[in-house]
Structure formats: C-alpha cells, structure tokens
Write an enzyme that holds these catalytic residues in place. Structure first.
Site, PDB file in Angstrom:
ATOM      1  N   SER A 124       0.803  -0.966   0.004  1.00 45.77           N
ATOM      2  CA  SER A 124      -0.011  -0.239   0.029  1.00 45.77           C
ATOM      3  C   SER A 124       0.908   1.156  -0.149  1.00 45.77           C
ATOM      4  CB  SER A 124      -0.796   0.081   1.248  1.00 45.77           C
ATOM      5  OG  SER A 124      -1.240   1.335   1.557  1.00 45.77           O
ATOM      6  N   TYR A 148      -2.167  -1.056  10.867  1.00 43.30           N
ATOM      7  CA  TYR A 148      -2.294  -1.702   9.192  1.00 43.30           C
ATOM      8  C   TYR A 148      -1.235  -1.294   8.635  1.00 43.30           C
ATOM      9  CZ  TYR A 148      -3.979  -1.709   4.437  1.00 43.30           C
ATOM     10  OH  TYR A 148      -3.830  -1.986   3.220  1.00 43.30           O
ATOM     11  N   LYS A 152       1.869  -3.905   6.618  1.00 47.15           N
ATOM     12  CA  LYS A 152       2.426  -4.049   5.082  1.00 47.15           C
ATOM     13  C   LYS A 152       3.780  -3.689   5.118  1.00 47.15           C
ATOM     14  CE  LYS A 152      -1.597  -4.722   3.298  1.00 47.15           C
ATOM     15  NZ  LYS A 152      -1.772  -6.101   2.678  1.00 47.15           N
ATOM     16  N   ARG A 230      -5.767  12.626  -3.354  1.00 45.35           N
ATOM     17  CA  ARG A 230      -5.251  11.159  -3.482  1.00 45.35           C
ATOM     18  C   ARG A 230      -5.208  10.907  -4.737  1.00 45.35           C
ATOM     19  NH1 ARG A 230      -4.833  12.449   0.868  1.00 45.35           N
ATOM     20  NH2 ARG A 230      -5.259  11.435   2.770  1.00 45.35           N
ATOM     21  N   GLY A 293      -5.030  11.834  11.404  1.00 42.82           N
ATOM     22  CA  GLY A 293      -4.036  11.013  10.503  1.00 42.82           C
ATOM     23  C   GLY A 293      -4.085  11.137   8.928  1.00 42.82           C
TER      24      GLY A 293
HETATM   25  P1  NAD Z   1     -10.987  -7.253   0.744  1.00 40.78           P
HETATM   26  O1  NAD Z   1     -11.229  -7.105   2.377  1.00 40.78           O
HETATM   27  O2  NAD Z   1     -12.103  -6.665  -0.072  1.00 40.78           O
HETATM   28  O3  NAD Z   1     -10.316  -8.320   0.450  1.00 40.78           O
HETATM   29  C1  NAD Z   1      -9.557  -9.332   1.149  1.00 40.78           C
HETATM   30  C2  NAD Z   1      -9.990 -10.649   1.289  1.00 40.78           C
HETATM   31  O4  NAD Z   1      -9.306 -11.493   1.977  1.00 40.78           O
HETATM   32  C3  NAD Z   1     -11.399 -10.839   1.638  1.00 40.78           C
HETATM   33  O5  NAD Z   1     -12.273 -11.507   0.895  1.00 40.78           O
HETATM   34  C4  NAD Z   1     -11.162 -11.447   2.994  1.00 40.78           C
HETATM   35  O6  NAD Z   1     -12.240 -12.208   3.316  1.00 40.78           O
HETATM   36  C5  NAD Z   1      -9.909 -12.309   2.706  1.00 40.78           C
HETATM   37  N1  NAD Z   1      -9.354 -12.678   4.064  1.00 40.78           N
HETATM   38  C6  NAD Z   1      -8.771 -11.640   4.932  1.00 40.78           C
HETATM   39  N2  NAD Z   1      -8.010 -12.610   5.783  1.00 40.78           N
HETATM   40  C7  NAD Z   1      -7.868 -13.740   5.378  1.00 40.78           C
HETATM   41  C8  NAD Z   1      -7.371 -15.027   5.911  1.00 40.78           C
HETATM   42  N3  NAD Z   1      -6.583 -14.997   7.114  1.00 40.78           N
HETATM   43  N4  NAD Z   1      -7.592 -16.025   5.201  1.00 40.78           N
HETATM   44  C9  NAD Z   1      -8.423 -16.130   4.220  1.00 40.78           C
HETATM   45  N5  NAD Z   1      -8.799 -14.903   3.740  1.00 40.78           N
HETATM   46  C10 NAD Z   1      -8.633 -13.939   4.269  1.00 40.78           C
HETATM   47  O7  NAD Z   1      -9.887  -5.998   0.695  1.00 40.78           O
HETATM   48  P2  NAD Z   1      -9.188  -5.423  -0.729  1.00 40.78           P
HETATM   49  O8  NAD Z   1      -9.796  -4.138  -0.947  1.00 40.78           O
HETATM   50  O9  NAD Z   1      -9.555  -6.517  -1.761  1.00 40.78           O
HETATM   51  O10 NAD Z   1      -7.507  -5.435  -0.498  1.00 40.78           O
HETATM   52  C11 NAD Z   1      -6.826  -6.426  -0.848  1.00 40.78           C
HETATM   53  C12 NAD Z   1      -5.424  -6.401  -0.403  1.00 40.78           C
HETATM   54  O11 NAD Z   1      -5.022  -5.210  -0.837  1.00 40.78           O
HETATM   55  C13 NAD Z   1      -5.403  -6.338   1.222  1.00 40.78           C
HETATM   56  O12 NAD Z   1      -4.130  -6.944   1.468  1.00 40.78           O
HETATM   57  C14 NAD Z   1      -5.309  -4.904   1.337  1.00 40.78           C
HETATM   58  O13 NAD Z   1      -4.686  -4.451   2.662  1.00 40.78           O
HETATM   59  C15 NAD Z   1      -4.443  -4.460   0.085  1.00 40.78           C
HETATM   60  N6  NAD Z   1      -4.673  -3.052  -0.067  1.00 40.78           N
HETATM   61  C16 NAD Z   1      -6.019  -2.504  -0.317  1.00 40.78           C
HETATM   62  C17 NAD Z   1      -6.280  -0.933  -0.655  1.00 40.78           C
HETATM   63  C18 NAD Z   1      -7.543  -0.575  -0.768  1.00 40.78           C
HETATM   64  O14 NAD Z   1      -7.986   0.807  -0.719  1.00 40.78           O
HETATM   65  N7  NAD Z   1      -8.573  -1.375  -1.034  1.00 40.78           N
HETATM   66  C19 NAD Z   1      -5.150  -0.111  -0.612  1.00 40.78           C
HETATM   67  C20 NAD Z   1      -3.990  -0.947  -0.527  1.00 40.78           C
HETATM   68  C21 NAD Z   1      -3.750  -2.234  -0.223  1.00 40.78           C
HETATM   69  N1  UFG Z   2     -12.741  11.585   2.920  1.00 40.19           N
HETATM   70  C1  UFG Z   2     -13.814  12.324   3.441  1.00 40.19           C
HETATM   71  N2  UFG Z   2     -14.829  11.835   3.367  1.00 40.19           N
HETATM   72  C2  UFG Z   2     -15.152  10.444   3.757  1.00 40.19           C
HETATM   73  C3  UFG Z   2     -14.317   9.506   3.536  1.00 40.19           C
HETATM   74  C4  UFG Z   2     -12.935  10.326   3.138  1.00 40.19           C
HETATM   75  O1  UFG Z   2     -13.530  13.593   3.203  1.00 40.19           O
HETATM   76  O2  UFG Z   2     -16.464  10.057   4.113  1.00 40.19           O
HETATM   77  C5  UFG Z   2     -11.517  12.032   2.433  1.00 40.19           C
HETATM   78  C6  UFG Z   2     -10.157  11.543   3.232  1.00 40.19           C
HETATM   79  O3  UFG Z   2     -10.027  13.016   4.188  1.00 40.19           O
HETATM   80  C7  UFG Z   2      -9.241  11.659   2.021  1.00 40.19           C
HETATM   81  C8  UFG Z   2      -9.829  11.223   0.921  1.00 40.19           C
HETATM   82  O4  UFG Z   2     -11.118  11.393   1.085  1.00 40.19           O
HETATM   83  O5  UFG Z   2      -8.520  13.135   1.891  1.00 40.19           O
HETATM   84  C9  UFG Z   2      -9.820   9.726   0.655  1.00 40.19           C
HETATM   85  O6  UFG Z   2     -10.012   8.911   1.792  1.00 40.19           O
HETATM   86  P1  UFG Z   2     -10.300   7.423   1.864  1.00 40.19           P
HETATM   87  O7  UFG Z   2     -10.475   6.952   3.149  1.00 40.19           O
HETATM   88  O8  UFG Z   2     -11.128   7.024   0.438  1.00 40.19           O
HETATM   89  O9  UFG Z   2      -8.606   6.912   1.358  1.00 40.19           O
HETATM   90  P2  UFG Z   2      -7.366   6.953   2.071  1.00 40.19           P
HETATM   91  O10 UFG Z   2      -6.315   7.925   1.118  1.00 40.19           O
HETATM   92  O11 UFG Z   2      -7.488   7.716   3.485  1.00 40.19           O
HETATM   93  O12 UFG Z   2      -6.895   5.407   2.429  1.00 40.19           O
HETATM   94  C10 UFG Z   2      -6.657   4.604   1.492  1.00 40.19           C
HETATM   95  C11 UFG Z   2      -6.937   3.143   2.232  1.00 40.19           C
HETATM   96  C12 UFG Z   2      -6.306   2.812   3.070  1.00 40.19           C
HETATM   97  C13 UFG Z   2      -4.634   2.971   2.517  1.00 40.19           C
HETATM   98  C14 UFG Z   2      -4.618   4.369   1.949  1.00 40.19           C
HETATM   99  C15 UFG Z   2      -3.155   4.578   1.209  1.00 40.19           C
HETATM  100  O13 UFG Z   2      -8.148   3.099   2.586  1.00 40.19           O
HETATM  101  O14 UFG Z   2      -6.171   1.367   3.321  1.00 40.19           O
HETATM  102  O15 UFG Z   2      -5.423   4.513   1.067  1.00 40.19           O
HETATM  103  O16 UFG Z   2      -3.023   3.533   0.080  1.00 40.19           O
HETATM  104  F1  UFG Z   2      -3.831   2.790   3.557  1.00 40.19           F
END
Ligand code: NAD
Ligand code: UFG
Length: 339
Positions: A124, A148, A152, A230, A293
């Site tokens: 991430s 979190y 990573k 973002r 944060g």
């Molecule tokens: P998500 O929660 O939709 O998908 C994660 C999946 O993993 C889910 O289906 C959950 O049931 C499964 N899971 C979790 N722990 C498990 C375990 N121990 N065994 C088996 N299954 C398990 O999340 P996502 O948005 O698809 O994210 C996928 C990956 O990308 C994650 O590792 C997340 O941290 C990373 N990531 C996501 C974002 C984002 O904004 N969505 C940003 C950066 C990184």
């Molecule tokens: N925001 C609002 N209102 C909301 C939600 C978000 O104004 O209801 C704003 C936040 O302050 C930020 C922007 O919208 O400025 C994006 O916020 P998100 O929560 O959608 O995303 P973040 O950038 O905070 O976080 C995401 C993932 C994290 C990851 C991070 C960096 O949720 O897991 O990107 O990759 F760590």
C-alpha cells in the site's frame, strides 16, 4: 500459468481473478469470507464463463495451505488476503498483526515446501512516510502511522529477506494507491459491510440516498481547494497491473516494489463533482473537521511500473465514477442485494 489467489473473493482479488481468467490463466482461490461474500466468486465465474477450484478457509492455516499446494500445481501466489481497515487496526492491533503477518509467513513456508518461487504481494501507499514529497517514488523512505500500515511494512521486509535467502525466489511488492470503481459490467464491485470509511463508496451511497450527505473531512489542507488529494486508480487497471506483475515475476528473481497509481491527484471536491457530472446525480456534501491522521496529498510517480512492468493506468476519473455508479445502482446493498 496457475496462480493461487488468496483473498480472491474480496474487492481487488475478485477483479484480479476476472482479469486473470480473461487472459486464459488458471487460478485457485482461497478465502475465509471474513470480509467478503461467496456471491463475488459466483459472479467472477459467470462473467468469465470459467470455473476454478475454491478453498474456504484461513491462509494462516498451514494444513490447509499444504493441501492446496499438494492438490494443485501452483506457479505463482497473489496474496490479497488481509485485514485493511486503518481505524480497526488501531483498536485491534494484535488481530491485524496476527492475520496479516502469519498469513504471509505461512504462505512463504508452504511455497518453500512445494518449490513455488513467485509471490505478488498487496502492499500500500501507506508504507511511505507521510512527509514524503509528492509525487512519491519507490525509493522514498518508508514509515507508517498505524498498525495496518506497519503490517504492510513488515510483510514487505519479510518478503525482501526471503528473496535474499532464496535466490530463485521472485517477489513483487505492489504499492496500491486508492483503488475505486468496479468492473464495467456492474456485476462485481466494492462491498463494504458497514458504513463505508472510504470516500468513493460513501459518495455512491449518498447519491443513492442511503446517506444524507458526504462529510468532507476538512477544507484547510495545503491543496488547491483545501480538501485532501489522492491518486485514485480504477480497480480494473489495478487488476491488469497484477497480470503484468506475473509476467515480470516469470522473468526476474529477487524483490522489487512498484507503485500502482495514475500519477494524478484529485481532491475530495473533484471526486464529488466528477461523480455528479459523470452520472447526472446530486451528491450533497457538508464540510466537517479533519479526520485524524489524514495527509494533505498523496499521489504516485508511476514511472517504474511503466518502464519495468510495461503497465500504466488507462481509465479516466469519469470511467471510475460511471462504473462505481453502475455497480451501486445494480447492487444497492452489495452482494446481499436480493438475498
Ligand atoms: P478485501 O477485504 O475486499 O479483500 C480481502 C479478502 O481477504 C477478503 O475476501 C477477506 O475475506 C479475505 N481474508 C482476509 N484475511 C484472510 C485470511 N486470513 N484467510 C483467508 N482469507 C482472508 O480487501 P481489498 O480492498 O480487496 O484489499 C486486498 C489487499 O490489498 C489487502 O491486503 C489490502 O490490505 C490491500 N490494499 C487495499 C487497498 C484498498 O484501498 N482497497 C489499498 C492498499 C492495499
Ligand atoms: N474523505 C472524506 N470523507 C469521507 C471519506 C474520506 O472527506 O467520508 C477524504 C479523506 O479525508 C481523504 C480522501 O477522502 O482526503 C480519501 O480517503 P479514503 O478513506 O477513501 O482513502 P485514504 O487515502 O484515507 O486511504 C486509502 C485506504 C488505506 C490505504 C491508503 C493509502 O483506505 O487502506 O489509501 O494507500 F492505506
């Protein structure tokens, strides 16, 4: 090519599974549905017209992993399974460290026992220090603000060390920026099981009338309109980045990190107005206090992925808004709609 996709029922995992099947790759999925729904996999099968083996269970379970690797000839692991809520990780750090670290360790151990040499890891942008100059590239110093993020950071370090110890191992660390959007069919998408923490699902639910307005978290950031900036990336572009990462892992050993972003930053107000324009809907909003944060602006330098993976994001912000809305309208309550 046969990929083991952990967390394949989740948001990014389901879109990547679909992208792999569309490229005629084989896959095996494991998920414990802790944050997802079996319907996502049913839809991936329907959209691709293809079937694949699925194991319901925990990636931390060494016996299950041994069974999966024994029953399938796996060439590559794509490790999505993980817990991802920043706020929850502050409240429940041990659960986050346990799930995200142990799953990665168990996978590496099973890969070692079964001679599997390629791992694509979901990292991430949150691993970058919050004071990094933007756009941020892969050489920027790392450091996190919450458990979190540290999971990573630590998994990246574990994977880098494993690649040093085994010169045949290939590790690709993909640092995602802000994935949004949905497959253009509107059949699979992001399905938060509670009130969304993230901006885009909140915007889409507000347009549908589920929430009265979007709370904009602060308008006094050091950005052009004062709201947070973002690097939003369409989840289907992100999925294609994994296909490119597999091709890279076939040709290289060692470990390498890549930003997966567009390189363009949009503010909260940009997102709201793009969503309104793309979909001809109203998205009421109220300016509120900052969320603790949050950084002013986070956006990528995506050049390394373009140069070495031959990948770059193609979809526009309009595509992201349109596809999110199509998914939200067809599935107002996510995969639970109609059940
Ligand atoms: P998500 O929660 O939709 O998908 C994660 C999946 O993993 C889910 O289906 C959950 O049931 C499964 N899971 C979790 N722990 C498990 C375990 N121990 N065994 C088996 N299954 C398990 O999340 P996502 O948005 O698809 O994210 C996928 C990956 O990308 C994650 O590792 C997340 O941290 C990373 N990531 C996501 C974002 C984002 O904004 N969505 C940003 C950066 C990184
Ligand atoms: N925001 C609002 N209102 C909301 C939600 C978000 O104004 O209801 C704003 C936040 O302050 C930020 C922007 O919208 O400025 C994006 O916020 P998100 O929560 O959608 O995303 P973040 O950038 O905070 O976080 C995401 C993932 C994290 C990851 C991070 C960096 O949720 O897991 O990107 O990759 F760590």
């Amino acid at each position: 090519m046969n990929a083991l996709v952990t967390g394949g029922a989740g948001y990014i995992g389901s879109h990547t599974s679909l992208a792999l099947l569309r490229q005629d790759m084989d896959l095996v999925v494991v998920d414990n549905f802790s944050n997802s729904h079996p319907e996502a996999l049913a839809r991936v099968k329907a959209l691709s017209g293809k079937d694949f083996p699925f194991y319901e269970g925990d990636v931390c379970d060494a016996t299950l992993l041994d069974r999966i690797f024994s029953e399938n000839a796996i060439d590559c692991v794509i490790h999505f399974a993980g817990l991802k809520s920043v706020g929850e990780s502050v409240a429940q750090p041990l659960r986050y460290y346990e799930n995200n670290l142990i799953s990665t360790l168990r996978l590496l151990q099973a890969m070692g026992a079964h001679q599997v040499k390629r791992m694509i890891f979901s990292s991430s942008a949150t691993v970058y220090r919050s004071d990094s100059p933007m756009p941020v590239d892969e050489s920027a110093p790392l450091g996190c603000l919450n458990p979190y993020g540290w999971t990573k950071f630590m998994c990246e370090q574990i994977l880098r060390d494993a690649a040093v110890a085994d010169p045949k191992l290939s590790v690709v660390l993909l640092r995602y920026f802000n994935p949004i959007g949905a497959d253009s069919s509107g059949q699979i998408g992001e399905d938060p099981d509670d009130i969304p923490n993230n901006l885009m699902p909140y915007v889409a639910q507000t347009a549908l009338g589920i929430h009265k307005h979007v709370n904009v978290f602060g308008d006094n950031y050091n950005t052009p309109d004062g709201t947070g900036v973002r690097d939003y990336i369409h989840v289907s572009d992100l999925a294609d980045g994994h296909v490119a990462a597999i091709a890279y892992a076939m040709e290289h050993t060692g470990s390498e990190a890549f930003n997966l972003g567009t390189g363009v930053g949009y503010s909260v107000l940009d997102i709201i107005s793009a969503f309104e324009k793309a979909n001809r809907v109203k998205v009421p909003y109220v300016i509120g206090p900052r969320r603790r944060g949050d950084a002013d602006a986070v956006y990528s330098n995506p050049d390394k992925a373009r140069r070495l993976l031959g990948w770059q994001a193609k979809k526009t912000l309009t595509d992201m808004c349109r596809d999110t809305w199509s998914w939200q309208q067809k599935n107002p309550h996510g995969y639970r709609t109609g059940s």
